[in-house]
Design a protein around this motif. Structure first.
Motif, PDB file in Angstrom:
ATOM      1  N   GLN A   1       1.597 120.156  45.531  1.00 40.57           N
ATOM      2  CA  GLN A   1       2.725 118.895  44.913  1.00 40.57           C
ATOM      3  C   GLN A   1       3.808 119.744  44.338  1.00 40.57           C
ATOM      4  N   ASP A   2       4.451 121.029  44.391  1.00 43.56           N
ATOM      5  CA  ASP A   2       5.463 121.456  43.328  1.00 43.56           C
ATOM      6  C   ASP A   2       6.242 121.703  44.670  1.00 43.56           C
ATOM      7  N   LEU A   3       7.151 120.455  44.949  1.00 44.91           N
ATOM      8  CA  LEU A   3       8.028 120.154  45.211  1.00 44.91           C
ATOM      9  C   LEU A   3       9.127 121.638  46.069  1.00 44.91           C
ATOM     10  N   THR A   4       9.217 122.254  45.331  1.00 48.17           N
ATOM     11  CA  THR A   4      10.439 123.390  44.978  1.00 48.17           C
ATOM     12  C   THR A   4      10.294 124.381  45.837  1.00 48.17           C
ATOM     13  N   SER A   5       8.516 124.497  45.332  1.00 47.26           N
ATOM     14  CA  SER A   5       7.663 126.081  46.039  1.00 47.26           C
ATOM     15  C   SER A   5       7.534 125.015  48.161  1.00 47.26           C
ATOM     16  N   ALA A   6       7.723 124.063  47.831  1.00 43.31           N
ATOM     17  CA  ALA A   6       7.016 123.721  49.198  1.00 43.31           C
ATOM     18  C   ALA A   6       8.665 123.709  50.284  1.00 43.31           C
ATOM     19  N   ILE A   7      10.102 123.653  49.380  1.00 45.19           N
ATOM     20  CA  ILE A   7      11.264 123.239  50.243  1.00 45.19           C
ATOM     21  C   ILE A   7      11.129 124.775  50.504  1.00 45.19           C
ATOM     22  N   GLU A   8      11.289 125.875  49.342  1.00 48.57           N
ATOM     23  CA  GLU A   8      10.691 126.887  49.522  1.00 48.57           C
ATOM     24  C   GLU A   8      10.282 128.169  51.179  1.00 48.57           C
ATOM     25  N   ALA A   9       9.204 127.151  50.323  1.00 51.63           N
ATOM     26  CA  ALA A   9       8.251 128.295  52.291  1.00 51.63           C
ATOM     27  C   ALA A   9       8.603 126.915  53.652  1.00 51.63           C
ATOM     28  N   LEU A  10       9.115 125.582  53.379  1.00 52.23           N
ATOM     29  CA  LEU A  10      10.075 125.465  54.720  1.00 52.23           C
ATOM     30  C   LEU A  10      11.034 125.595  55.145  1.00 52.23           C
ATOM     31  N   ALA A  11      12.229 125.636  53.930  1.00 47.58           N
ATOM     32  CA  ALA A  11      13.279 126.929  54.475  1.00 47.58           C
ATOM     33  C   ALA A  11      12.848 128.065  54.869  1.00 47.58           C
ATOM     34  N   ALA A  12      12.192 128.679  54.293  1.00 49.98           N
ATOM     35  CA  ALA A  12      11.322 130.195  55.035  1.00 49.98           C
ATOM     36  C   ALA A  12      11.579 130.107  56.232  1.00 49.98           C
ATOM     37  N   GLU A  13      10.316 129.011  56.628  1.00 52.87           N
ATOM     38  CA  GLU A  13      10.137 129.095  57.774  1.00 52.87           C
ATOM     39  C   GLU A  13      10.874 128.934  59.024  1.00 52.87           C
ATOM     40  N   ALA A  14      11.576 128.053  58.348  1.00 53.81           N
ATOM     41  CA  ALA A  14      13.246 127.510  59.500  1.00 53.81           C
ATOM     42  C   ALA A  14      13.583 128.806  59.781  1.00 53.81           C
ATOM     43  N   VAL A  15      13.941 129.950  58.408  1.00 53.78           N
ATOM     44  CA  VAL A  15      14.739 131.077  59.082  1.00 53.78           C
ATOM     45  C   VAL A  15      14.161 132.319  59.990  1.00 53.78           C
ATOM     46  N   VAL A  16      12.378 131.932  60.045  1.00 53.58           N
ATOM     47  CA  VAL A  16      12.012 132.683  60.393  1.00 53.58           C
ATOM     48  C   VAL A  16      12.056 132.087  62.287  1.00 53.58           C
ATOM     49  N   ALA A  17      11.949 130.949  62.157  1.00 53.11           N
ATOM     50  CA  ALA A  17      11.733 130.490  63.362  1.00 53.11           C
ATOM     51  C   ALA A  17      13.319 130.327  64.282  1.00 53.11           C
ATOM     52  N   GLU A  18      14.256 130.302  62.999  1.00 50.85           N
ATOM     53  CA  GLU A  18      15.735 130.775  64.417  1.00 50.85           C
ATOM     54  C   GLU A  18      15.797 131.709  64.301  1.00 50.85           C
ATOM     55  N   ALA A  19      14.848 132.995  63.569  1.00 49.81           N
ATOM     56  CA  ALA A  19      15.373 134.272  64.233  1.00 49.81           C
ATOM     57  C   ALA A  19      14.093 134.309  65.052  1.00 49.81           C
ATOM     58  N   GLY A  20      13.281 134.076  65.885  1.00 51.73           N
ATOM     59  CA  GLY A  20      12.521 133.651  66.934  1.00 51.73           C
ATOM     60  C   GLY A  20      11.621 135.022  66.589  1.00 51.73           C
ATOM     61  N   VAL A  21      11.108 135.036  64.756  1.00 57.80           N
ATOM     62  CA  VAL A  21      10.182 136.410  64.796  1.00 57.80           C
ATOM     63  C   VAL A  21       8.844 135.456  64.485  1.00 57.80           C
ATOM     64  N   GLY A  22       7.387 135.520  65.139  1.00 59.59           N
ATOM     65  CA  GLY A  22       6.212 135.098  64.896  1.00 59.59           C
ATOM     66  C   GLY A  22       6.463 134.306  66.061  1.00 59.59           C
ATOM     67  N   GLY A  23       5.778 134.188  67.487  1.00 62.44           N
ATOM     68  CA  GLY A  23       6.316 133.229  68.358  1.00 62.44           C
ATOM     69  C   GLY A  23       4.820 131.813  68.235  1.00 62.44           C
ATOM     70  N   GLU A  24       4.459 131.784  69.057  1.00 63.47           N
ATOM     71  CA  GLU A  24       3.392 130.293  68.939  1.00 63.47           C
ATOM     72  C   GLU A  24       1.981 130.773  68.931  1.00 63.47           C
ATOM     73  N   GLY A  25       1.673 129.273  67.699  1.00 65.88           N
ATOM     74  CA  GLY A  25       0.317 130.380  67.479  1.00 65.88           C
ATOM     75  C   GLY A  25       0.453 130.656  66.997  1.00 65.88           C
ATOM     76  N   VAL A  26       1.050 132.148  66.721  1.00 64.72           N
ATOM     77  CA  VAL A  26       1.187 132.823  65.657  1.00 64.72           C
ATOM     78  C   VAL A  26       1.332 133.039  64.063  1.00 64.72           C
ATOM     79  N   PRO A  27      -0.072 132.679  63.032  1.00 66.53           N
ATOM     80  CA  PRO A  27       1.049 132.402  61.907  1.00 66.53           C
ATOM     81  C   PRO A  27       1.908 133.423  60.897  1.00 66.53           C
ATOM     82  N   VAL A  28       3.162 132.801  60.490  1.00 68.73           N
ATOM     83  CA  VAL A  28       3.906 133.496  59.306  1.00 68.73           C
ATOM     84  C   VAL A  28       3.844 133.625  58.229  1.00 68.73           C
ATOM     85  N   ALA A  29       2.952 134.902  57.914  1.00 71.61           N
ATOM     86  CA  ALA A  29       3.120 135.012  56.185  1.00 71.61           C
ATOM     87  C   ALA A  29       4.264 134.527  55.464  1.00 71.61           C
ATOM     88  N   VAL A  30       4.235 133.368  54.362  1.00 71.51           N
ATOM     89  CA  VAL A  30       6.266 132.755  53.137  1.00 71.51           C
ATOM     90  C   VAL A  30       5.296 132.504  52.547  1.00 71.51           C
TER      91      VAL A  30
END
Length: 130
Positions: free
Chosen positions: A101-130
């Protein structure tokens, strides 16, 4: 002479009555036009509201049953959606729960995930540590 004055007075009354009738007809026409304009404006407003609701459907106030989340979690999910993190409620609710329920850390995780997805790292189905 008196008869002539009487005829002129009658003619004047007739002319006044005709003028009053013409004024009433003009007022009725103006009111009809105003009414039509108001109806057209109301119809245009209804069409615009309908089109807006198609593009921007209203946000559900209650969480969908299949998410199985409480109201505070749901409110955080809606906040994340409004911030532009997408409308995948399942994903957003998982992130909120994962970050306790920590909105700040959830935002950070989603932002990091978006950066990773934009960079094309961690193909589909491959978990990326955030």
């Amino acid at each position: 002479m008196e008869r002539r004055a009487q005829l002129e007075a009658e003619d004047l009354k007739k002319a006044q009555k005709l003028q009053e009738e013409e004024n009433l007809r003009a007022e009725e026409q103006r009111m009809r036009e105003e009414h039509d304009a108001l109806q057209a404006a109301a119809a245009a407003e209804a069409i615009a509201a309908s089109a807006y609701s198609l593009v921007h459907p209203p946000k559900p106030t209650e969480p969908p049953k299949e998410l199985n989340v409480d109201q505070p979690t749901w409110e955080l999910v809606l906040q994340l959606e409004e911030m532009g993190f997408g409308s995948d409620y399942r994903k957003l609710s998982k992130v909120v729960r994962d970050h306790r329920q920590d909105l700040t850390s959830a935002i950070e995780a989603l932002a990091a995930e978006a950066v990773v997805a934009e960079a094309g790292v961690g193909g589909e189905g491959v978990p990326v540590a955030v």
